[in-house]
Design an enzyme around this catalytic site. Sequence first.
Site, PDB file in Angstrom:
ATOM      1  N   GLY A 184       0.831  -1.208   0.000  1.00 23.64           N
ATOM      2  CA  GLY A 184       0.000   0.000   0.000  1.00 23.64           C
ATOM      3  C   GLY A 184       0.865   1.258   0.000  1.00 23.64           C
ATOM      4  O   GLY A 184       2.094   1.183  -0.152  1.00 23.64           O
ATOM      5  N   PHE A 185       0.204   2.372   0.178  1.00 18.70           N
ATOM      6  CA  PHE A 185       0.890   3.674   0.161  1.00 18.70           C
ATOM      7  C   PHE A 185       1.967   3.748   1.257  1.00 18.70           C
ATOM      8  O   PHE A 185       3.170   3.796   0.967  1.00 18.70           O
ATOM      9  CB  PHE A 185      -0.188   4.760   0.298  1.00 18.70           C
ATOM     10  CG  PHE A 185       0.287   6.105   0.749  1.00 18.70           C
ATOM     11  CD1 PHE A 185       1.372   6.723   0.141  1.00 18.70           C
ATOM     12  CD2 PHE A 185      -0.376   6.783   1.793  1.00 18.70           C
ATOM     13  CE1 PHE A 185       1.810   7.978   0.563  1.00 18.70           C
ATOM     14  CE2 PHE A 185       0.050   8.030   2.203  1.00 18.70           C
ATOM     15  CZ  PHE A 185       1.148   8.624   1.602  1.00 18.70           C
TER      16      PHE A 185
ATOM     17  N   LEU B 210       0.061  -2.925   9.154  1.00 15.61           N
ATOM     18  CA  LEU B 210      -0.559  -1.810   8.425  1.00 15.61           C
ATOM     19  C   LEU B 210      -1.752  -2.250   7.583  1.00 15.61           C
ATOM     20  O   LEU B 210      -2.408  -1.412   6.961  1.00 15.61           O
ATOM     21  CB  LEU B 210       0.472  -1.151   7.484  1.00 15.61           C
ATOM     22  CG  LEU B 210       1.349  -0.036   8.055  1.00 15.61           C
ATOM     23  CD1 LEU B 210       2.238  -0.538   9.173  1.00 15.61           C
ATOM     24  CD2 LEU B 210       2.207   0.584   6.955  1.00 15.61           C
TER      25      LEU B 210
ATOM     26  N   SER C 169      -5.007  -2.738   6.081  1.00 11.10           N
ATOM     27  CA  SER C 169      -6.363  -2.191   6.241  1.00 11.10           C
ATOM     28  C   SER C 169      -6.559  -1.133   5.179  1.00 11.10           C
ATOM     29  O   SER C 169      -5.674  -0.294   4.985  1.00 11.10           O
ATOM     30  CB  SER C 169      -6.533  -1.522   7.613  1.00 11.10           C
ATOM     31  OG  SER C 169      -7.677  -0.691   7.612  1.00 11.10           O
TER      32      SER C 169
ATOM     33  N   ASN D 188      -4.663 -12.314  14.499  1.00  8.81           N
ATOM     34  CA  ASN D 188      -3.692 -13.200  13.838  1.00  8.81           C
ATOM     35  C   ASN D 188      -2.261 -12.679  13.974  1.00  8.81           C
ATOM     36  O   ASN D 188      -1.332 -13.450  14.221  1.00  8.81           O
ATOM     37  CB  ASN D 188      -4.053 -13.371  12.363  1.00  8.81           C
ATOM     38  CG  ASN D 188      -5.290 -14.234  12.189  1.00  8.81           C
ATOM     39  OD1 ASN D 188      -5.560 -15.111  13.017  1.00  8.81           O
ATOM     40  ND2 ASN D 188      -6.065 -13.985  11.144  1.00  8.81           N
TER      41      ASN D 188
ATOM     42  N   GLY E 266      -1.119 -13.063  17.503  1.00  5.61           N
ATOM     43  CA  GLY E 266      -0.817 -14.478  17.727  1.00  5.61           C
ATOM     44  C   GLY E 266       0.573 -14.823  17.200  1.00  5.61           C
ATOM     45  O   GLY E 266       1.346 -15.541  17.852  1.00  5.61           O
TER      46      GLY E 266
ATOM     47  N   TYR F 133     -14.615   1.082  10.123  1.00 10.96           N
ATOM     48  CA  TYR F 133     -13.197   1.438  10.200  1.00 10.96           C
ATOM     49  C   TYR F 133     -12.840   1.926  11.605  1.00 10.96           C
ATOM     50  O   TYR F 133     -11.946   1.389  12.251  1.00 10.96           O
ATOM     51  CB  TYR F 133     -12.898   2.519   9.163  1.00 10.96           C
ATOM     52  CG  TYR F 133     -11.449   2.949   9.085  1.00 10.96           C
ATOM     53  CD1 TYR F 133     -10.488   2.121   8.511  1.00 10.96           C
ATOM     54  CD2 TYR F 133     -11.033   4.190   9.582  1.00 10.96           C
ATOM     55  CE1 TYR F 133      -9.153   2.515   8.425  1.00 10.96           C
ATOM     56  CE2 TYR F 133      -9.712   4.594   9.498  1.00 10.96           C
ATOM     57  CZ  TYR F 133      -8.775   3.759   8.916  1.00 10.96           C
ATOM     58  OH  TYR F 133      -7.453   4.158   8.836  1.00 10.96           O
TER      59      TYR F 133
ATOM     60  N   LYS G 194     -10.660  -0.233  14.240  1.00 11.25           N
ATOM     61  CA  LYS G 194      -9.340   0.219  14.699  1.00 11.25           C
ATOM     62  C   LYS G 194      -9.314   0.371  16.220  1.00 11.25           C
ATOM     63  O   LYS G 194      -8.297   0.124  16.857  1.00 11.25           O
ATOM     64  CB  LYS G 194      -8.990   1.554  14.028  1.00 11.25           C
ATOM     65  CG  LYS G 194      -8.648   1.427  12.543  1.00 11.25           C
ATOM     66  CD  LYS G 194      -7.247   0.858  12.356  1.00 11.25           C
ATOM     67  CE  LYS G 194      -6.800   0.949  10.909  1.00 11.25           C
ATOM     68  NZ  LYS G 194      -5.447   0.418  10.704  1.00 11.25           N
TER      69      LYS G 194
ATOM     70  N   GLN H 254      -2.239  -9.498  29.110  1.00 14.37           N
ATOM     71  CA  GLN H 254      -2.505 -10.921  29.377  1.00 14.37           C
ATOM     72  C   GLN H 254      -1.316 -11.822  29.034  1.00 14.37           C
ATOM     73  O   GLN H 254      -1.072 -12.810  29.710  1.00 14.37           O
ATOM     74  CB  GLN H 254      -3.730 -11.347  28.556  1.00 14.37           C
ATOM     75  CG  GLN H 254      -4.408 -12.592  29.049  1.00 14.37           C
ATOM     76  CD  GLN H 254      -5.723 -12.850  28.295  1.00 14.37           C
ATOM     77  OE1 GLN H 254      -6.375 -11.914  27.809  1.00 14.37           O
ATOM     78  NE2 GLN H 254      -6.103 -14.096  28.190  1.00 14.37           N
TER      79      GLN H 254
HETATM   80  N1  NAD Z   1      -2.621   7.308   4.980  1.00  9.31           N
HETATM   81  C1  NAD Z   1      -3.171   7.857   6.039  1.00  9.31           C
HETATM   82  O1  NAD Z   1      -3.361   9.074   6.074  1.00  9.31           O
HETATM   83  C2  NAD Z   1      -3.553   7.011   7.231  1.00  9.31           C
HETATM   84  C3  NAD Z   1      -4.153   7.650   8.324  1.00  9.31           C
HETATM   85  C4  NAD Z   1      -4.505   6.898   9.435  1.00  9.31           C
HETATM   86  C5  NAD Z   1      -4.234   5.533   9.466  1.00  9.31           C
HETATM   87  N2  NAD Z   1      -3.639   4.942   8.394  1.00  9.31           N
HETATM   88  C6  NAD Z   1      -3.401   3.487   8.491  1.00  9.31           C
HETATM   89  O2  NAD Z   1      -2.162   3.146   7.916  1.00  9.31           O
HETATM   90  C7  NAD Z   1      -2.266   1.886   7.266  1.00  9.31           C
HETATM   91  C8  NAD Z   1      -1.810   2.013   5.825  1.00  9.31           C
HETATM   92  O3  NAD Z   1      -2.635   2.970   5.161  1.00  9.31           O
HETATM   93  P1  NAD Z   1      -2.358   3.434   3.663  1.00  9.31           P
HETATM   94  O4  NAD Z   1      -2.689   4.871   3.582  1.00  9.31           O
HETATM   95  O5  NAD Z   1      -1.018   2.972   3.237  1.00  9.31           O
HETATM   96  O6  NAD Z   1      -3.514   2.645   2.909  1.00  9.31           O
HETATM   97  P2  NAD Z   1      -3.456   1.674   1.633  1.00  9.31           P
HETATM   98  O7  NAD Z   1      -4.855   1.320   1.303  1.00  9.31           O
HETATM   99  O8  NAD Z   1      -2.625   2.288   0.558  1.00  9.31           O
HETATM  100  O9  NAD Z   1      -2.677   0.425   2.208  1.00  9.31           O
HETATM  101  C9  NAD Z   1      -3.285  -0.601   2.927  1.00  9.31           C
HETATM  102  C10 NAD Z   1      -2.733  -1.924   2.437  1.00  9.31           C
HETATM  103  O10 NAD Z   1      -3.345  -2.988   3.182  1.00  9.31           O
HETATM  104  C11 NAD Z   1      -3.698  -4.023   2.270  1.00  9.31           C
HETATM  105  N3  NAD Z   1      -4.792  -4.803   2.858  1.00  9.31           N
HETATM  106  C12 NAD Z   1      -6.064  -4.414   3.098  1.00  9.31           C
HETATM  107  N4  NAD Z   1      -6.768  -5.414   3.655  1.00  9.31           N
HETATM  108  C13 NAD Z   1      -5.903  -6.455   3.780  1.00  9.31           C
HETATM  109  C14 NAD Z   1      -6.040  -7.787   4.272  1.00  9.31           C
HETATM  110  N5  NAD Z   1      -7.197  -8.242   4.765  1.00  9.31           N
HETATM  111  N6  NAD Z   1      -4.946  -8.598   4.241  1.00  9.31           N
HETATM  112  C15 NAD Z   1      -3.756  -8.157   3.738  1.00  9.31           C
HETATM  113  N7  NAD Z   1      -3.587  -6.916   3.239  1.00  9.31           N
HETATM  114  C16 NAD Z   1      -4.652  -6.077   3.269  1.00  9.31           C
HETATM  115  C17 NAD Z   1      -4.104  -3.280   1.003  1.00  9.31           C
HETATM  116  O11 NAD Z   1      -4.104  -4.098  -0.156  1.00  9.31           O
HETATM  117  C18 NAD Z   1      -3.055  -2.177   0.959  1.00  9.31           C
HETATM  118  O12 NAD Z   1      -1.889  -2.580   0.287  1.00  9.31           O
HETATM  119  C19 NAD Z   1      -3.708   1.432   7.405  1.00  9.31           C
HETATM  120  O13 NAD Z   1      -3.802   0.534   8.485  1.00  9.31           O
HETATM  121  C20 NAD Z   1      -4.451   2.702   7.723  1.00  9.31           C
HETATM  122  O14 NAD Z   1      -5.602   2.461   8.488  1.00  9.31           O
HETATM  123  C21 NAD Z   1      -3.301   5.647   7.273  1.00  9.31           C
END
Ligand code: NAD
Length: 312
Positions: free
Chosen positions: A11-12, A72, A74, A98, A101, A144, A148, A161
């Site tokens: 992801g990003f 990360l 989600s 998971n 764990g 969401y 979280k 725990q």
């Molecule tokens: N970018 C932001 O501003 C921001 C702000 C708050 C929180 N976050 C958190 O940071 C993390 C990354 O965010 P991002 O901006 O890179 O988003 P993103 O959507 O670009 O990256 C998330 C990655 O998680 C993968 N993913 C989703 N569900 C999955 C699953 N069930 N199993 C395996 N992979 C899975 C997606 O394919 C993707 O590559 C996330 O948890 C997000 O909640 C980001």
Amino acid sequence: MKKILVTGGAGFLGSHLCDRLINEGHEVLCLDNFFTGSKNNITHLLGNPNFELIRHDVTFPIYLEVDQIYNLASPASPIHYQSDPVQTIKTSVQGAINMLGLAKRTGARILQASTSEIYGDPEIHPQVESYWGNVNSIGPRSCYDEGKRCAETLFFDYERQHGLDIKVVRIFNTFGPRMHPNDGRVVSNFIVQALNDKDLTIYGNGIQTRSFCYVDDMIDGFLKMMESESGFKGPVNLGNCDEFTMLELANKIIKKIGGNSKISFVTLPTDDPKRRKPDISLAYNKLGWKPKISLDYGLEKTINYFRKSSKI
Ligand SMILES: NC(=O)c1ccc[n+]([C@@H]2O[C@H](COP(=O)([O-])OP(=O)(O)OC[C@H]3O[C@@H](n4cnc5c(N)ncnc54)[C@H](O)[C@@H]3O)[C@@H](O)[C@H]2O)c1
């Protein structure tokens, strides 16, 4: 050299984190189900012997040997996380179970990418970690936000725990190259609209504010938190404190890109927070972290990325 698992690594934020960890000489296992991530974000790493890509969904258990885990996985933008809300909450909750764990079995230190959405539509400003939040448990954003929140609870329960070595960061709006071009996040939205000479759509009247952190600063914060003294668990806010209204942001982007775009206004979505800004004193005091990169510099880097991107 450590063996480090990054879930959501395509992801990003995850792909920038993989880059940094590889550059620092670690072995990186990048796990992703490609729901919102893209192989393009990590293609340049595929030939690296220290990098391994695993297609896997975190809602299913996985057996690996690792020293550290960055969790990360989600979807992060409302368009994506609301497209399959049940899978979103499963990813947060079952994914956390998971990965915790796995950390329990291997003794790995584990960091959770939590979010400012924990605070919901906040009644205090700026938001400090001790604020418990104002979250709707049954709205369209709840899959969401509550997912979280539950993941944070799981992290702290596993710590109490089972004695796990946990770290929790609460991420505020972050932007930069490799953001998804069509996921409705405001910075990428405005840039893509301006590059296509379309009007920039502002939700509501545009005086709601946000603060924007450039991705390189955020990754610094992740690494500092992961390497922080044992016993400091967080949660810790990571984000930029400089506040801008949506109108200011739109005007900056129009000015940088040029063209004929104007601003148009549309209805504010349900539960959209009016103000959001982190208090980052804890990150500064405990990690010596604060953002260094200005919005202007970050916008230029991001605009350049989208100019070259074939996806817009
Ligand atoms: N970018 C932001 O501003 C921001 C702000 C708050 C929180 N976050 C958190 O940071 C993390 C990354 O965010 P991002 O901006 O890179 O988003 P993103 O959507 O670009 O990256 C998330 C990655 O998680 C993968 N993913 C989703 N569900 C999955 C699953 N069930 N199993 C395996 N992979 C899975 C997606 O394919 C993707 O590559 C996330 O948890 C997000 O909640 C980001």
